[in-house]
Design an enzyme around this catalytic site. Sequence first.
Site, short mmCIF file in Angstrom:
data_model
loop_
_atom_site.label_atom_id
_atom_site.label_comp_id
_atom_site.label_asym_id
_atom_site.label_seq_id
_atom_site.Cartn_x
_atom_site.Cartn_y
_atom_site.Cartn_z
N HIS A 198 -3.59 -8.93 3.19
CA HIS A 198 -5.05 -8.98 3.35
C HIS A 198 -5.41 -9.78 4.59
O HIS A 198 -4.84 -10.84 4.85
CB HIS A 198 -5.71 -9.63 2.13
N HIS B 234 -2.55 2.50 -5.84
CA HIS B 234 -3.39 1.34 -5.58
C HIS B 234 -3.62 0.54 -6.86
O HIS B 234 -3.80 -0.69 -6.82
CB HIS B 234 -4.72 1.77 -4.97
N LYS C 62 -2.01 -2.64 8.14
CA LYS C 62 -3.13 -2.22 8.96
C LYS C 62 -3.07 -2.89 10.32
O LYS C 62 -2.73 -4.06 10.44
CB LYS C 62 -4.44 -2.57 8.26
N ARG D 28 0.84 -1.19 0.00
CA ARG D 28 0.00 0.00 0.00
C ARG D 28 0.88 1.25 0.00
O ARG D 28 2.01 1.22 0.49
CB ARG D 28 -0.91 0.01 1.22
N ARG E 276 -0.82 -1.73 -7.12
CA ARG E 276 -1.03 -2.85 -6.20
C ARG E 276 -1.96 -3.89 -6.84
O ARG E 276 -1.68 -5.09 -6.80
CB ARG E 276 -1.63 -2.31 -4.90
N TYR F 230 -9.25 -10.57 -7.06
CA TYR F 230 -8.34 -10.57 -8.20
C TYR F 230 -8.55 -11.75 -9.13
O TYR F 230 -8.20 -11.69 -10.29
CB TYR F 230 -6.88 -10.53 -7.71
#
Length: 397
Positions: free
Chosen positions: A368, A342, A271, A247, A345, A377
């Site tokens: 993730h 992004h 995150k 990210r 990414r 994806y």
Amino acid sequence: MSSSTARGRPAAGTAGRRTDLRRLRERLPARVAAVVDDYERHSAFERGLSDHTVRAYTGDVVSMLAFLHGIAAPGTDDTDDTDGTGGTGGTYGAGGTGGTGDTDDSGEPEGAPCGSDRAGGDDSHGGHSGHGSHGEGGAGGLDDLDIEVLRAWLAQQRGEGHSRTTLARRAASVRTFTAWAADRGLLAVDPGLRLAAPKAHRRLPGVLRQEQTADVLGASASGAQQEDPVALRDHALLEMLYATGVRVAELCAVDVDDIDLGSRLVRVFGKGSKERMVPFGLPAERALRSWLDAGRDALATASSGPALFLGARGGRIDQRTVRRVVHDAVESVPGAAGTGPHGLRHTAATHLLEGGADLRSVQELLGHATLSTTQLYTHVTVERLKAIHDRTHPRAR
């Protein structure tokens, strides 16, 4: 509070107005505001969520609690954001109640519970009017918070024209709050367990084809041959974004000591401050060495600190600069659709899957939390395979 104040009074703004959530928070009863403060601290310090995510969670909770207590929402003259990327916001902190910076690729808030996210669910009715006045009550002023309030609040949000993605995110936010409140004894039962919301639209991400990506990076490499410090930096960050799929916030936070050039690994903090090691290839290694050997020192100042990538004034590079660099690089290649960090990414993930990588490995590389996000994806690669088949197979039509 006056007995004439009924539940269901608009508290989250009306269409065409943005809600000033900071001012709305100030209007909450003292005991309710104290609960919000506790929850905000819990999100920031106990869960370790990012600043943007804490603002998103807190803003949604403020909107819901104001609705519970019949508090009219102050607003600005800005047009409300209904595309699912910005939430109700604008004036609560820097990112409103949503923002794209710290939602995951699925559009749900970071760390959101799964809940029962049925499309439509039981929330097909309109707002709820109803139990008369709403004082602060006991248990931190949450006595009247039940499933009917949550459904009515969400119905109001729908009536204001918010997208399914925004509604799904806000429902997930308040479910997280009610679970926390029930765990702390502020609610006898958790009403969020019964809250359904529309499933968020999962858009297929735009990606570059492999030859387009090669052209973008090739043009960047040509510019770096002049050994201009900014050009060296731009090429290195483009190579790293594509090579690792990290990210933009993760890349900006990388320090020099987080890079292991010998093993070609970079340590990033995702995150919730989750640490992971991400590999990169030879082109990215060469670009990094050139930047570190011939570029970084030219931009560094006494205040640069350990940051890997620096801005023109010597400070740690910011996300806005990275986005501009990526947009400019992609737009320089004819035929390449405009995209940002992004998009790179998404591109990296898609190319990994097209090359035969398994979903679990891609999930770990991208950081993730759930495999369902990474599965997005697979839809991209299937769609692209179908397009190739339709275009090239003699029996496709």
